[in-house]
Design an enzyme around this catalytic site. Structure first.
Site, short mmCIF file in Angstrom:
data_model
loop_
_atom_site.label_atom_id
_atom_site.label_comp_id
_atom_site.label_asym_id
_atom_site.label_seq_id
_atom_site.Cartn_x
_atom_site.Cartn_y
_atom_site.Cartn_z
N LYS A 7 0.82 -1.22 0.00
CA LYS A 7 0.00 0.00 0.00
C LYS A 7 0.86 1.27 0.00
O LYS A 7 0.45 2.30 -0.54
CB LYS A 7 -0.94 0.00 1.20
CG LYS A 7 -1.97 -1.13 1.20
CD LYS A 7 -3.09 -0.90 0.23
CE LYS A 7 -4.11 -2.03 0.25
NZ LYS A 7 -5.14 -1.90 -0.77
N GLU A 40 -9.80 5.92 3.14
CA GLU A 40 -10.60 4.82 3.70
C GLU A 40 -9.64 3.68 3.97
O GLU A 40 -8.57 3.61 3.37
CB GLU A 40 -11.68 4.39 2.70
CG GLU A 40 -11.23 3.38 1.62
CD GLU A 40 -10.12 3.88 0.69
OE1 GLU A 40 -10.05 5.10 0.45
OE2 GLU A 40 -9.31 3.05 0.23
N SER A 92 1.57 -9.76 -0.77
CA SER A 92 1.24 -8.33 -0.71
C SER A 92 1.51 -7.71 0.66
O SER A 92 1.70 -6.51 0.76
CB SER A 92 -0.22 -8.12 -1.10
OG SER A 92 -1.06 -8.94 -0.32
C1 LIG Z 1 -1.75 -6.93 2.62
C2 LIG Z 1 -2.89 -6.62 1.71
N1 LIG Z 1 -2.99 -7.27 0.55
C3 LIG Z 1 -4.01 -7.04 -0.31
C4 LIG Z 1 -5.01 -6.15 -0.01
C5 LIG Z 1 -6.13 -5.96 -0.98
O1 LIG Z 1 -6.07 -4.76 -1.66
P1 LIG Z 1 -5.70 -4.66 -3.19
O2 LIG Z 1 -6.60 -5.61 -3.92
O3 LIG Z 1 -5.94 -3.25 -3.52
O4 LIG Z 1 -4.26 -5.05 -3.34
C6 LIG Z 1 -4.95 -5.43 1.20
C7 LIG Z 1 -5.99 -4.45 1.54
O5 LIG Z 1 -6.08 -3.91 2.58
C8 LIG Z 1 -3.87 -5.68 2.08
O6 LIG Z 1 -3.76 -5.04 3.24
#
Ligand SMILES: Cc1ncc(COP(=O)(O)O)c(C=O)c1O
Length: 393
Positions: A90, A112, A378
Protein backbone atom coordinates in the site's frame (compact mmCIF):
# COMPACT_ATOMS: atom_id res chain seq x y z
CA UNK A 1 -1.71 -3.38 -30.58
CA UNK A 2 -4.54 -4.45 -28.29
CA UNK A 3 -4.05 -3.11 -24.79
CA UNK A 4 -5.79 -4.05 -21.59
CA UNK A 5 -4.75 -0.76 -20.01
CA UNK A 6 -7.07 2.23 -19.70
CA UNK A 7 -8.29 4.15 -22.78
CA UNK A 8 -8.43 7.94 -23.08
CA UNK A 9 -11.99 8.12 -21.77
CA UNK A 10 -11.07 6.25 -18.61
CA UNK A 11 -12.55 2.88 -19.58
CA UNK A 12 -11.30 -0.69 -19.67
CA UNK A 13 -13.62 -2.24 -22.24
CA UNK A 14 -17.05 -1.36 -20.91
CA UNK A 15 -15.85 -0.92 -17.32
CA UNK A 16 -14.61 2.24 -15.60
CA UNK A 17 -15.49 5.89 -16.18
CA UNK A 18 -16.33 8.50 -13.56
CA UNK A 19 -19.87 8.44 -12.15
CA UNK A 20 -19.71 11.12 -9.51
CA UNK A 21 -21.92 13.72 -7.85
CA UNK A 22 -21.87 17.19 -9.40
CA UNK A 23 -20.04 18.64 -6.40
CA UNK A 24 -16.96 16.48 -7.06
CA UNK A 25 -16.86 17.15 -10.78
CA UNK A 26 -14.29 19.92 -10.52
CA UNK A 27 -11.98 17.90 -8.19
CA UNK A 28 -12.06 14.83 -10.38
CA UNK A 29 -11.53 16.91 -13.55
CA UNK A 30 -8.55 18.68 -11.95
CA UNK A 31 -7.08 15.34 -10.99
CA UNK A 32 -7.69 13.92 -14.45
CA UNK A 33 -5.98 16.89 -16.08
CA UNK A 34 -3.03 16.82 -13.70
CA UNK A 35 -2.10 13.26 -12.75
CA UNK A 36 -0.32 12.16 -15.93
CA UNK A 37 1.61 15.41 -16.26
CA UNK A 38 2.84 15.06 -12.68
CA UNK A 39 3.50 11.31 -12.70
CA UNK A 40 5.51 11.63 -15.91
CA UNK A 41 7.51 14.70 -14.84
CA UNK A 42 11.21 14.29 -14.10
CA UNK A 43 10.94 16.00 -10.75
CA UNK A 44 8.11 13.74 -9.50
CA UNK A 45 9.89 10.62 -10.74
CA UNK A 46 13.07 11.59 -8.96
CA UNK A 47 11.34 12.25 -5.62
CA UNK A 48 9.11 9.14 -5.91
CA UNK A 49 12.00 6.82 -6.84
CA UNK A 50 14.22 8.19 -4.06
CA UNK A 51 11.52 7.65 -1.43
CA UNK A 52 10.72 4.15 -2.72
CA UNK A 53 14.41 3.29 -2.46
CA UNK A 54 15.46 4.98 0.77
CA UNK A 55 12.21 5.09 2.76
CA UNK A 56 10.23 2.04 1.61
CA UNK A 57 13.28 -0.17 1.02
CA UNK A 58 12.71 -1.00 -2.66
CA UNK A 59 13.37 -2.95 -4.73
CA UNK A 60 11.56 -5.62 -2.74
CA UNK A 61 13.26 -9.03 -3.10
CA UNK A 62 12.11 -11.64 -5.60
CA UNK A 63 12.75 -14.79 -3.59
CA UNK A 64 12.93 -18.31 -5.03
CA UNK A 65 10.92 -20.30 -2.49
CA UNK A 66 12.61 -23.70 -2.74
CA UNK A 67 10.48 -25.74 -0.39
CA UNK A 68 7.21 -24.25 -1.68
CA UNK A 69 8.41 -24.92 -5.24
CA UNK A 70 9.13 -28.57 -4.40
CA UNK A 71 5.65 -28.87 -2.92
CA UNK A 72 3.95 -27.66 -6.14
CA UNK A 73 6.41 -29.05 -8.70
CA UNK A 74 7.51 -25.78 -10.37
CA UNK A 75 9.72 -22.76 -9.67
CA UNK A 76 7.86 -20.34 -7.40
CA UNK A 77 9.23 -16.87 -6.80
CA UNK A 78 7.68 -14.71 -4.10
CA UNK A 79 7.58 -10.95 -4.67
CA UNK A 80 8.15 -9.75 -1.14
CA UNK A 81 5.94 -6.66 -0.72
CA UNK A 82 5.61 -7.77 2.91
CA UNK A 83 9.14 -6.48 3.47
CA UNK A 84 8.23 -2.88 2.57
CA UNK A 85 8.16 -0.22 5.27
CA UNK A 86 4.70 -0.48 6.95
CA UNK A 87 4.38 -4.11 5.88
CA UNK A 88 2.50 -4.11 2.57
CA UNK A 89 2.37 -2.84 -1.00
CA UNK A 90 0.00 0.00 0.00
CA UNK A 91 2.87 2.42 0.73
CA UNK A 92 3.95 2.54 -2.95
CA UNK A 93 0.64 4.17 -3.78
CA UNK A 94 0.36 6.53 -0.80
CA UNK A 95 3.82 7.97 -1.43
CA UNK A 96 2.89 8.71 -5.03
CA UNK A 97 -0.49 10.23 -4.17
CA UNK A 98 0.81 12.46 -1.39
CA UNK A 99 3.50 13.84 -3.69
CA UNK A 100 0.73 14.60 -6.19
CA UNK A 101 -1.49 16.15 -3.48
CA UNK A 102 1.34 18.51 -2.47
CA UNK A 103 1.91 19.54 -6.08
CA UNK A 104 -1.83 20.29 -6.35
CA UNK A 105 -1.69 22.53 -3.28
CA UNK A 106 -3.95 20.33 -1.11
CA UNK A 107 -3.52 20.55 2.66
CA UNK A 108 -5.86 17.93 4.09
CA UNK A 109 -5.71 14.18 3.36
CA UNK A 110 -8.55 11.71 3.76
CA UNK A 111 -8.50 7.95 3.21
CA UNK A 112 -10.60 4.82 3.70
CA UNK A 113 -9.18 1.60 5.03
CA UNK A 114 -10.23 -2.02 5.45
CA UNK A 115 -7.37 -4.08 6.86
CA UNK A 116 -5.79 -0.87 8.12
CA UNK A 117 -2.74 -1.28 5.86
CA UNK A 118 -3.77 1.56 3.57
CA UNK A 119 -4.71 3.66 6.61
CA UNK A 120 -1.30 3.07 8.16
CA UNK A 121 0.43 3.76 4.83
CA UNK A 122 -1.53 7.02 4.48
CA UNK A 123 -0.93 8.10 8.09
CA UNK A 124 2.76 7.35 7.57
CA UNK A 125 3.19 9.57 4.53
CA UNK A 126 1.14 12.31 6.20
CA UNK A 127 3.54 12.24 9.16
CA UNK A 128 6.44 12.33 6.73
CA UNK A 129 5.02 15.29 4.81
CA UNK A 130 3.42 17.05 7.81
CA UNK A 131 -0.14 16.88 6.45
CA UNK A 132 -3.43 16.59 8.33
CA UNK A 133 -4.82 13.05 8.01
CA UNK A 134 -8.29 11.60 8.59
CA UNK A 135 -8.90 7.88 8.06
CA UNK A 136 -12.39 6.35 7.78
CA UNK A 137 -12.60 2.74 8.94
CA UNK A 138 -15.62 0.47 9.49
CA UNK A 139 -16.20 -0.32 13.16
CA UNK A 140 -15.95 -4.08 12.47
CA UNK A 141 -12.50 -3.52 10.99
CA UNK A 142 -11.48 -1.19 13.83
CA UNK A 143 -12.08 -4.13 16.15
CA UNK A 144 -10.41 -6.88 14.09
CA UNK A 145 -7.40 -4.76 13.09
CA UNK A 146 -6.82 -2.91 16.35
CA UNK A 147 -3.02 -2.83 16.14
CA UNK A 148 -3.22 -0.89 12.89
CA UNK A 149 -5.67 1.55 14.51
CA UNK A 150 -3.16 2.19 17.29
CA UNK A 151 -0.41 2.71 14.72
CA UNK A 152 -2.49 5.27 12.79
CA UNK A 153 -3.19 7.19 16.00
CA UNK A 154 0.47 7.11 17.01
CA UNK A 155 1.34 8.48 13.57
CA UNK A 156 -0.94 11.43 14.27
CA UNK A 157 -3.97 10.50 12.15
CA UNK A 158 -7.56 10.82 13.30
CA UNK A 159 -9.37 7.48 12.85
CA UNK A 160 -13.13 7.87 12.38
CA UNK A 161 -15.02 4.60 12.99
CA UNK A 162 -17.95 4.10 10.60
CA UNK A 163 -21.11 2.44 11.88
CA UNK A 164 -23.26 2.19 8.75
CA UNK A 165 -23.85 -1.04 6.74
CA UNK A 166 -21.81 -4.01 7.92
CA UNK A 167 -19.21 -1.49 9.09
CA UNK A 168 -16.41 -2.54 6.73
CA UNK A 169 -14.54 -1.19 3.71
CA UNK A 170 -17.52 -0.23 1.52
CA UNK A 171 -19.01 1.82 4.36
CA UNK A 172 -15.67 3.49 5.12
CA UNK A 173 -15.38 4.42 1.44
CA UNK A 174 -18.92 5.90 1.45
CA UNK A 175 -17.98 8.12 4.41
CA UNK A 176 -14.70 9.22 2.82
CA UNK A 177 -16.59 10.23 -0.34
CA UNK A 178 -19.11 12.15 1.79
CA UNK A 179 -16.26 14.01 3.49
CA UNK A 180 -14.71 14.79 0.08
CA UNK A 181 -18.04 16.20 -1.12
CA UNK A 182 -18.11 18.55 1.89
CA UNK A 183 -14.47 19.67 1.51
CA UNK A 184 -13.64 19.58 -2.20
CA UNK A 185 -11.29 22.58 -2.25
CA UNK A 186 -8.55 21.73 0.26
CA UNK A 187 -8.91 17.94 0.52
CA UNK A 188 -7.13 15.21 -1.41
CA UNK A 189 -8.71 11.77 -1.21
CA UNK A 190 -5.98 9.10 -1.25
CA UNK A 191 -7.84 6.01 -2.47
CA UNK A 192 -6.11 2.78 -1.49
CA UNK A 193 -6.91 0.56 -4.42
CA UNK A 194 -7.63 0.49 -8.16
CA UNK A 195 -11.23 1.53 -7.53
CA UNK A 196 -13.20 4.78 -7.60
CA UNK A 197 -13.80 7.15 -10.52
CA UNK A 198 -11.32 7.57 -13.35
CA UNK A 199 -8.45 8.50 -13.02
CA UNK A 200 -8.00 6.65 -9.70
CA UNK A 201 -7.83 3.07 -11.05
CA UNK A 202 -5.23 4.07 -13.63
CA UNK A 203 -3.30 6.30 -11.24
CA UNK A 204 -3.09 3.62 -8.53
CA UNK A 205 -2.14 0.96 -11.10
CA UNK A 206 0.67 3.17 -12.41
CA UNK A 207 1.99 3.89 -8.91
CA UNK A 208 1.95 0.18 -8.07
CA UNK A 209 3.46 -0.81 -11.43
CA UNK A 210 6.90 -0.55 -9.85
CA UNK A 211 6.19 -4.12 -8.68
CA UNK A 212 6.11 -5.57 -12.22
CA UNK A 213 8.91 -3.29 -13.38
CA UNK A 214 11.11 -4.87 -10.72
CA UNK A 215 9.86 -8.42 -11.42
CA UNK A 216 11.00 -8.07 -15.05
CA UNK A 217 14.51 -7.02 -14.09
CA UNK A 218 14.81 -9.54 -11.27
CA UNK A 219 13.57 -12.49 -13.38
CA UNK A 220 15.99 -11.62 -16.13
CA UNK A 221 18.82 -11.81 -13.62
CA UNK A 222 17.64 -15.03 -12.01
CA UNK A 223 16.08 -16.96 -14.88
CA UNK A 224 17.57 -15.32 -17.97
CA UNK A 225 14.09 -14.27 -19.14
CA UNK A 226 11.79 -11.37 -18.30
CA UNK A 227 8.45 -13.15 -18.50
CA UNK A 228 7.15 -15.72 -16.04
CA UNK A 229 4.68 -18.44 -17.07
CA UNK A 230 2.28 -17.48 -14.28
CA UNK A 231 1.60 -14.37 -12.23
CA UNK A 232 -0.56 -14.86 -9.15
CA UNK A 233 -1.99 -12.17 -6.84
CA UNK A 234 -4.96 -11.68 -4.54
CA UNK A 235 -7.64 -9.11 -5.35
CA UNK A 236 -9.60 -6.92 -2.98
CA UNK A 237 -10.03 -3.76 -5.03
CA UNK A 238 -7.10 -4.88 -7.14
CA UNK A 239 -4.02 -2.71 -6.48
CA UNK A 240 -1.36 -5.33 -5.68
CA UNK A 241 -2.61 -7.43 -8.58
CA UNK A 242 -2.56 -4.41 -10.92
CA UNK A 243 1.02 -3.62 -9.88
CA UNK A 244 2.07 -7.25 -10.35
CA UNK A 245 0.64 -7.60 -13.87
CA UNK A 246 0.96 -4.03 -15.24
CA UNK A 247 4.00 -4.58 -17.48
CA UNK A 248 2.94 -8.09 -18.50
CA UNK A 249 -0.75 -7.68 -19.18
CA UNK A 250 -0.42 -7.15 -22.93
CA UNK A 251 1.76 -10.25 -23.33
CA UNK A 252 -0.66 -13.18 -23.75
CA UNK A 253 2.07 -15.72 -22.96
CA UNK A 254 1.96 -14.76 -19.30
CA UNK A 255 -0.96 -16.48 -17.57
CA UNK A 256 -2.55 -14.15 -15.01
CA UNK A 257 -4.29 -15.71 -12.01
CA UNK A 258 -6.34 -13.52 -9.67
CA UNK A 259 -7.49 -14.92 -6.32
CA UNK A 260 -10.61 -13.39 -4.81
CA UNK A 261 -12.07 -14.11 -1.40
CA UNK A 262 -14.53 -17.00 -1.42
CA UNK A 263 -15.40 -16.41 2.25
CA UNK A 264 -17.38 -19.40 3.57
CA UNK A 265 -17.86 -20.68 0.01
CA UNK A 266 -18.91 -18.94 -3.17
CA UNK A 267 -22.53 -20.20 -2.92
CA UNK A 268 -22.83 -19.78 0.86
CA UNK A 269 -24.21 -16.25 0.80
CA UNK A 270 -21.14 -15.22 2.82
CA UNK A 271 -18.50 -14.43 0.25
CA UNK A 272 -16.57 -11.59 -1.36
CA UNK A 273 -16.03 -13.30 -4.73
CA UNK A 274 -17.13 -10.18 -6.58
CA UNK A 275 -15.83 -11.04 -10.02
CA UNK A 276 -17.69 -14.32 -10.09
CA UNK A 277 -20.82 -13.22 -8.23
CA UNK A 278 -21.06 -9.59 -9.36
CA UNK A 279 -23.15 -7.98 -12.10
CA UNK A 280 -22.57 -4.71 -13.90
CA UNK A 281 -23.37 -1.76 -11.64
CA UNK A 282 -21.91 1.44 -10.26
CA UNK A 283 -19.98 1.61 -7.04
CA UNK A 284 -17.92 4.48 -5.63
CA UNK A 285 -17.84 6.28 -8.97
CA UNK A 286 -16.93 3.39 -11.29
CA UNK A 287 -18.95 1.17 -13.59
CA UNK A 288 -17.86 -2.34 -12.73
CA UNK A 289 -18.92 -5.70 -11.36
CA UNK A 290 -20.80 -5.27 -8.10
CA UNK A 291 -22.30 -7.81 -5.71
CA UNK A 292 -25.94 -6.79 -5.70
CA UNK A 293 -29.42 -8.10 -5.09
CA UNK A 294 -31.94 -8.56 -7.92
CA UNK A 295 -33.21 -5.02 -7.45
CA UNK A 296 -29.70 -3.55 -7.48
CA UNK A 297 -29.04 -3.11 -3.75
CA UNK A 298 -25.37 -3.64 -2.92
CA UNK A 299 -24.90 -6.88 -1.02
CA UNK A 300 -22.72 -7.06 2.06
CA UNK A 301 -19.57 -9.01 1.26
CA UNK A 302 -17.90 -11.34 3.72
CA UNK A 303 -14.33 -12.60 4.04
CA UNK A 304 -12.10 -13.61 6.94
CA UNK A 305 -9.71 -11.05 5.49
CA UNK A 306 -10.49 -7.40 6.15
CA UNK A 307 -8.67 -6.26 3.00
CA UNK A 308 -10.67 -8.41 0.58
CA UNK A 309 -14.29 -7.90 1.62
CA UNK A 310 -15.23 -5.28 -0.93
CA UNK A 311 -18.44 -5.72 -2.97
CA UNK A 312 -16.90 -4.14 -6.09
CA UNK A 313 -13.74 -4.74 -8.06
CA UNK A 314 -11.43 -2.49 -10.04
CA UNK A 315 -12.67 -1.93 -13.62
CA UNK A 316 -9.27 -3.06 -14.94
CA UNK A 317 -9.81 -6.50 -13.37
CA UNK A 318 -13.48 -6.71 -14.34
CA UNK A 319 -12.37 -6.33 -17.94
CA UNK A 320 -9.58 -8.91 -17.57
CA UNK A 321 -12.24 -11.34 -16.43
CA UNK A 322 -14.80 -10.40 -19.11
CA UNK A 323 -12.19 -10.80 -21.86
CA UNK A 324 -10.85 -13.99 -20.26
CA UNK A 325 -7.36 -12.47 -20.08
CA UNK A 326 -7.14 -13.57 -16.45
CA UNK A 327 -8.13 -16.75 -14.69
CA UNK A 328 -10.22 -15.88 -11.64
CA UNK A 329 -10.24 -18.27 -8.69
CA UNK A 330 -12.20 -18.03 -5.44
CA UNK A 331 -10.20 -19.05 -2.40
CA UNK A 332 -12.27 -19.57 0.73
CA UNK A 333 -11.40 -18.71 4.35
CA UNK A 334 -10.18 -22.19 5.28
CA UNK A 335 -8.11 -22.58 2.12
CA UNK A 336 -6.45 -19.22 2.83
CA UNK A 337 -5.71 -20.19 6.45
CA UNK A 338 -4.21 -23.52 5.32
CA UNK A 339 -2.08 -21.73 2.74
CA UNK A 340 -0.85 -19.21 5.35
CA UNK A 341 0.26 -22.02 7.67
CA UNK A 342 1.85 -23.90 4.77
CA UNK A 343 3.97 -20.90 3.76
CA UNK A 344 4.93 -20.26 7.37
CA UNK A 345 6.09 -23.83 7.94
CA UNK A 346 7.80 -24.29 4.56
CA UNK A 347 9.49 -20.92 4.18
CA UNK A 348 9.39 -19.16 7.55
CA UNK A 349 7.24 -16.33 6.16
CA UNK A 350 3.97 -15.37 7.89
CA UNK A 351 1.85 -13.73 5.16
CA UNK A 352 -1.06 -11.31 5.51
CA UNK A 353 -4.42 -13.06 5.28
CA UNK A 354 -5.04 -11.25 1.98
CA UNK A 355 -1.82 -12.64 0.49
CA UNK A 356 -2.74 -16.08 1.84
CA UNK A 357 -5.60 -16.07 -0.70
CA UNK A 358 -3.03 -15.80 -3.53
CA UNK A 359 -1.15 -18.75 -1.99
CA UNK A 360 -4.44 -20.63 -1.74
CA UNK A 361 -4.65 -20.57 -5.54
CA UNK A 362 -1.55 -22.81 -5.86
CA UNK A 363 -3.29 -26.15 -5.07
CA UNK A 364 -5.99 -25.29 -7.65
CA UNK A 365 -3.48 -25.08 -10.52
CA UNK A 366 -1.36 -27.74 -12.19
CA UNK A 367 2.18 -26.82 -13.14
CA UNK A 368 4.98 -28.26 -15.26
CA UNK A 369 8.41 -28.57 -13.57
CA UNK A 370 9.82 -25.91 -15.90
CA UNK A 371 7.06 -23.37 -15.12
CA UNK A 372 8.23 -20.12 -13.56
CA UNK A 373 5.58 -18.73 -11.22
CA UNK A 374 5.69 -15.30 -9.58
CA UNK A 375 3.32 -14.85 -6.65
CA UNK A 376 3.01 -11.52 -4.85
CA UNK A 377 3.07 -11.64 -1.06
CA UNK A 378 1.24 -8.33 -0.71
CA UNK A 379 1.77 -7.96 3.03
CA UNK A 380 2.97 -9.48 6.27
CA UNK A 381 0.84 -11.31 8.80
CA UNK A 382 1.50 -9.29 11.97
CA UNK A 383 -1.91 -7.60 11.80
CA UNK A 384 -3.63 -11.01 11.47
CA UNK A 385 -2.06 -12.80 14.41
CA UNK A 386 -5.30 -12.86 16.43
CA UNK A 387 -7.11 -14.60 13.57
CA UNK A 388 -4.27 -17.08 13.06
CA UNK A 389 -4.10 -17.88 16.77
CA UNK A 390 -7.89 -18.34 16.97
CA UNK A 391 -7.77 -20.73 14.03
CA UNK A 392 -5.27 -22.95 15.87
CA UNK A 393 -7.65 -23.48 18.82
C1 LIG B 1 -1.75 -6.93 2.62
C2 LIG B 1 -2.89 -6.62 1.71
N1 LIG B 1 -2.99 -7.27 0.55
C3 LIG B 1 -4.01 -7.04 -0.31
C4 LIG B 1 -5.01 -6.15 -0.01
C5 LIG B 1 -6.13 -5.96 -0.98
O1 LIG B 1 -6.07 -4.76 -1.66
P1 LIG B 1 -5.70 -4.66 -3.19
O2 LIG B 1 -6.60 -5.61 -3.92
O3 LIG B 1 -5.94 -3.25 -3.52
O4 LIG B 1 -4.26 -5.05 -3.34
C6 LIG B 1 -4.95 -5.43 1.20
C7 LIG B 1 -5.99 -4.45 1.54
O5 LIG B 1 -6.08 -3.91 2.58
C8 LIG B 1 -3.87 -5.68 2.08
O6 LIG B 1 -3.76 -5.04 3.24
Amino acid sequence: MKTYLVNEEGYYGEFGGAYIPEILHRCVEDLKNTYLKVLQSADFKQEFDALLRDYVGRPSPLYLANRLSARYGCRIYLKREDLNHTGAHKINNTIGQILLARRMGKTRIIAETGAGQHGVATATVCALMDMKCIVYMGKTDVERQHVNVQKMKMLGAEVRPVTSGNMTLKDATNEAIRDWCCNPADTFYIIGSTVGPHPYPDMVARLQSVISEEIKKQLLEKEGRENPDYLIACVGGGSNAAGTIYHFVDNPEVQIVLAEAGGKGIDSGESAATIQLGRMGIIHGAKTLVMQSEDGQIEEPYSISAGLDYPGIGPFHANLSATKRALILAVDDQEALDAAFELTRLEGIIPALESAHALGALPKLSFKPTDVVVLTVSGRGDKDMDTYIDSMK
